[in-house]
Design an enzyme around this catalytic site. Structure first.
Site, PDB file in Angstrom:
ATOM      1  N   GLY A  13       0.843  -1.191   0.000  1.00 60.07           N
ATOM      2  CA  GLY A  13       0.000   0.000   0.000  1.00 60.07           C
ATOM      3  C   GLY A  13       0.874   1.235   0.000  1.00 60.07           C
ATOM      4  O   GLY A  13       1.996   1.209  -0.497  1.00 60.07           O
ATOM      5  N   CYS A  14       0.390   2.286   0.569  1.00 62.61           N
ATOM      6  CA  CYS A  14       1.129   3.552   0.609  1.00 62.61           C
ATOM      7  C   CYS A  14       2.495   3.349   1.262  1.00 62.61           C
ATOM      8  O   CYS A  14       2.589   2.805   2.353  1.00 62.61           O
ATOM      9  CB  CYS A  14       0.322   4.593   1.383  1.00 62.61           C
ATOM     10  SG  CYS A  14       1.208   6.133   1.648  1.00 62.61           S
ATOM     11  N   PHE A  15       3.537   3.806   0.596  1.00 64.05           N
ATOM     12  CA  PHE A  15       4.870   3.588   1.147  1.00 64.05           C
ATOM     13  C   PHE A  15       5.121   4.358   2.439  1.00 64.05           C
ATOM     14  O   PHE A  15       5.970   3.970   3.231  1.00 64.05           O
ATOM     15  CB  PHE A  15       5.990   3.826   0.142  1.00 64.05           C
ATOM     16  CG  PHE A  15       5.939   5.061  -0.713  1.00 64.05           C
ATOM     17  CD1 PHE A  15       5.464   6.282  -0.273  1.00 64.05           C
ATOM     18  CD2 PHE A  15       6.413   4.985  -2.013  1.00 64.05           C
ATOM     19  CE1 PHE A  15       5.449   7.404  -1.081  1.00 64.05           C
ATOM     20  CE2 PHE A  15       6.411   6.101  -2.841  1.00 64.05           C
ATOM     21  CZ  PHE A  15       5.931   7.321  -2.365  1.00 64.05           C
ATOM     22  N   TRP A  16       4.396   5.434   2.692  1.00 68.29           N
ATOM     23  CA  TRP A  16       4.567   6.153   3.961  1.00 68.29           C
ATOM     24  C   TRP A  16       4.284   5.222   5.137  1.00 68.29           C
ATOM     25  O   TRP A  16       4.986   5.252   6.142  1.00 68.29           O
ATOM     26  CB  TRP A  16       3.622   7.337   4.063  1.00 68.29           C
ATOM     27  CG  TRP A  16       3.800   8.434   3.083  1.00 68.29           C
ATOM     28  CD1 TRP A  16       4.868   8.674   2.262  1.00 68.29           C
ATOM     29  CD2 TRP A  16       2.855   9.474   2.810  1.00 68.29           C
ATOM     30  NE1 TRP A  16       4.647   9.790   1.515  1.00 68.29           N
ATOM     31  CE2 TRP A  16       3.419  10.312   1.824  1.00 68.29           C
ATOM     32  CE3 TRP A  16       1.594   9.782   3.309  1.00 68.29           C
ATOM     33  CZ2 TRP A  16       2.768  11.428   1.334  1.00 68.29           C
ATOM     34  CZ3 TRP A  16       0.946  10.890   2.815  1.00 68.29           C
ATOM     35  CH2 TRP A  16       1.522  11.711   1.841  1.00 68.29           C
TER      36      TRP A  16
END
Length: 180
Positions: A13-16
């Protein structure tokens, strides 16, 4: 640390969110947000977001296998995201949010196949795993403003609503793997 550090790339998912967890994992010596496994070299965030480059948002993990095994790295991965959700993690949708393990060695591939088979057989998930398992290809680091995003913006809405719960889940589930 040993001289034999390993590198693996994970799309959850979102790399953050993925980065926010792995910077806290003992034995992980470097975490970088980036893009991999698309068909263009050196993509930008804007291009990746269109879905036309084929890239996935990933984290590049450099880890010391004398401290944390590939299996443990992947066990964390399967707890902090939904590996049964195709091209989506929560409200983030698109092929850039697909579940993926991008290996750099045959040993990593073998361990990933074992862990995935165990996860599938365990009954933990009511749907089949959709995690792709491929050699890393066309990796590029994300822009500087994406690096250490959660650490620099812990009170930003997305970080509080999405990344912070993943970090909390990691801390609860894997206390033994947390950095001191």
């Amino acid at each position: 640390m040993t001289d034999s550090l390993q590198t693996i790339y994970l799309g959850g998912g979102c790399f953050w969110c993925t980065e926010a967890v792995y910077v806290q994992v003992r034995g992980v010596v470097d975490v970088e947000s980036g893009y991999s496994n698309g068909h263009l070299p050196n993509p930008t965030y804007e291009l990746v977001c269109t879905g036309t480059s084929g890239h996935n948002e990933v984290v590049r993990l450099v880890y010391d296998p004398a401290v944390i095994s590939t299996r443990e790295v992947l066990e964390v991965f399967f707890v902090i995201h939904d590996p049964t959700s195709l091209n989506r993690q929560g409200a983030d949708t698109g092929t850039q949010y697909r579940s993926g393990i991008y290996f750099t060695t045959p040993e990593q591939q073998a361990v990933a196949l074992e862990v995935m088979a165990e996860m599938a057989a365990s009954g933990v998930y009511s749907r089949p795993l959709v995690t792709e398992l491929l050699p890393v290809h066309n990796y590029a680091a994300a822009e500087p403003y994406h690096q250490d995003y959660f650490e620099r913006n812990p009170n930003q809405g997305y970080c509080m609503a999405v990344a912070a719960p993943k970090v909390a889940k990691f801390r609860k589930t894997f206390a033994r793997l947390q950095k001191d």
